[in-house]
Design an enzyme around this catalytic site. Structure first.
Site, short mmCIF file in Angstrom:
data_model
loop_
_atom_site.label_atom_id
_atom_site.label_comp_id
_atom_site.label_asym_id
_atom_site.label_seq_id
_atom_site.Cartn_x
_atom_site.Cartn_y
_atom_site.Cartn_z
N GLU A 101 15.63 9.69 33.73
CA GLU A 101 14.48 9.79 32.81
C GLU A 101 13.81 11.16 32.86
O GLU A 101 12.82 11.38 32.16
CB GLU A 101 13.42 8.72 33.09
CG GLU A 101 13.88 7.29 32.97
CD GLU A 101 12.76 6.29 33.27
OE1 GLU A 101 11.59 6.71 33.42
OE2 GLU A 101 13.07 5.09 33.37
N GLU A 130 17.22 11.65 30.64
CA GLU A 130 18.14 10.83 29.85
C GLU A 130 17.88 9.35 30.09
O GLU A 130 17.28 8.96 31.09
CB GLU A 130 19.59 11.18 30.19
CG GLU A 130 19.89 11.37 31.67
CD GLU A 130 19.61 10.17 32.55
OE1 GLU A 130 19.96 9.05 32.14
OE2 GLU A 130 19.04 10.35 33.64
#
Length: 352
Positions: free
Chosen positions: A318, A176
């Site tokens: 991430e 994310e």
């Protein structure tokens, strides 16, 4: 609604354990690698599981509460980091390239028009345009997502995973990007685990002491407004982000497709909490990559009775933890497929 999501059949457990115990090693001596191999065998219903076309999907979205000061970074960093990923320059790009993992970045709800960004990035990273809204509402004042926005995001996440499964991917990780999303994850975690809110709030992107105190005060204000709703979908609407809601749909669909799901850190696991509340069987398809430095992640892992593979003090997000863990999945599968047995190698077993 989720009755078709069923846990892996355990009938193969004995055969998998016998195969592991027959390898040229003392039983259990490869520790968690053996547990991982057995888990993947059950997910794939095979004594020779494989990691096929592994893919990490990074869902990106903005949060209305970010402008109130729940993060150390300005909201523009969300879209700037997405551009960086498409240029091949983020940590997740480096880790994915190193491990031979395909990467997609999804505009789930970024507060900026990104029509100028390419569909395929410099290193082959794919950009998926699935914007539900230009950021969420501010949960200090109202629900972050309407029910329509939430449901649209869930279905978009499911659709992305269906397409990847159809292309041959059987191992998927989620990441994310979204300034302010550790705050959302803290609220979701408190609501769904019953942990005190103060215990699951961390420094996120690196808040100093004053910033952390401000974050505590703002999230206490949001909690006073909405508290802990009685169902997971309402929790998601009250506190979630477009990217978190899309990950909920992605988790559910990946379990429906019987894929191995590599779970990253705190924010990704907050989406799993929602998916698990909706369909507990999803947990049988999950491998937990690592334990984040965010204090709330330990609470989440305990709630799910989950044991992460790695302890590396990561807190970037991430999907970087998932990218580091996928090579371990490959190794576990290779051990099952390639390591000699006592019989095939002519090595005396323990009974001798």
């Amino acid at each position: 609604m989720y009755a078709d999501i069923t846990p892996p059949d355990t009938a193969l457990s004995e055969a998998l354990q016998a195969r592991l115990d027959g390898k040229t090693k003392p039983p259990g001596s490869l520790g968690r690698i053996e547990v991982l191999a057995a888990a993947m065998g059950l997910i794939q219903q095979s004594t020779s599981p494989t990691v096929r076309a592994p893919h990490i999907v990074v869902f990106a979205g903005d949060h209305g509460a970010a402008k109130a000061g729940v993060s150390a970074y300005p909201q523009d960093v969300t879209w700037q980091m997405v551009a960086n990923m498409l240029a091949g320059g983020a940590a997740i790009n480096v880790f994915a390239r190193q491990a031979g993992i395909a990467l997609s970045v999804v505009d789930a709800g970024i507060a900026r028009d990104l029509s100028d960004l390419p569909a395929i990035g410099a290193d082959g990273t794919r950009f998926v345009r699935a914007k539900v809204a230009a950021g969420t509402a501010n949960y200090l004042d109202t629900a972050a997502l309407s029910s329509d926005q939430r449901d649209t995001a869930i279905e978009a996440g499911a659709r992305i995973v269906r397409e990847l499964a159809a292309s041959g991917c059987n191992t998927i990780g989620f990441g994310e990007m979204g300034i302010g999303n550790t705050a959302s994850a803290s609220l979701i975690t408190a609501a769904l685990t019953g942990a005190p809110l103060a215990d699951v709030i961390g420094r996120g992107t690196g808040l100093d002491d004053a910033g952390l105190a401000r974050k505590h005060a703002l999230l206490a204000q949001a909690w006073q407004r909405a508290g802990a709703p009685s169902d997971a979908l309402t929790v998601l609407a009250e506190y979630g982000g477009c990217e978190i809601a899309m990950m909920v749909g992605a988790f559910l669909e990946a379990a429906r497709q019987k894929m191995t799901i590599v779970v990253d850190g705190f924010i990704v696991t907050s989406a799993l909490l929602v998916a698990h509340a909706l369909a507990p069987a999803v947990l049988g398809y999950c491998v937990f990559a690592h334990r984040s430095q965010e204090p709330g992640h330990t609470t989440q892992l305990a709630h799910l009775a989950a044991h992460p593979l790695l302890e590396l003090d990561l807190r970037l997000g991430e999907g970087t933890g998932a990218a580091l863990a996928i090579p371990l999945l490959k190794t576990a599968c290779a051990m099952l497929a390639e390591m000699a047995s006592f019989e095939s190698a002519g090595v005396s077993g323990k009974s001798a």
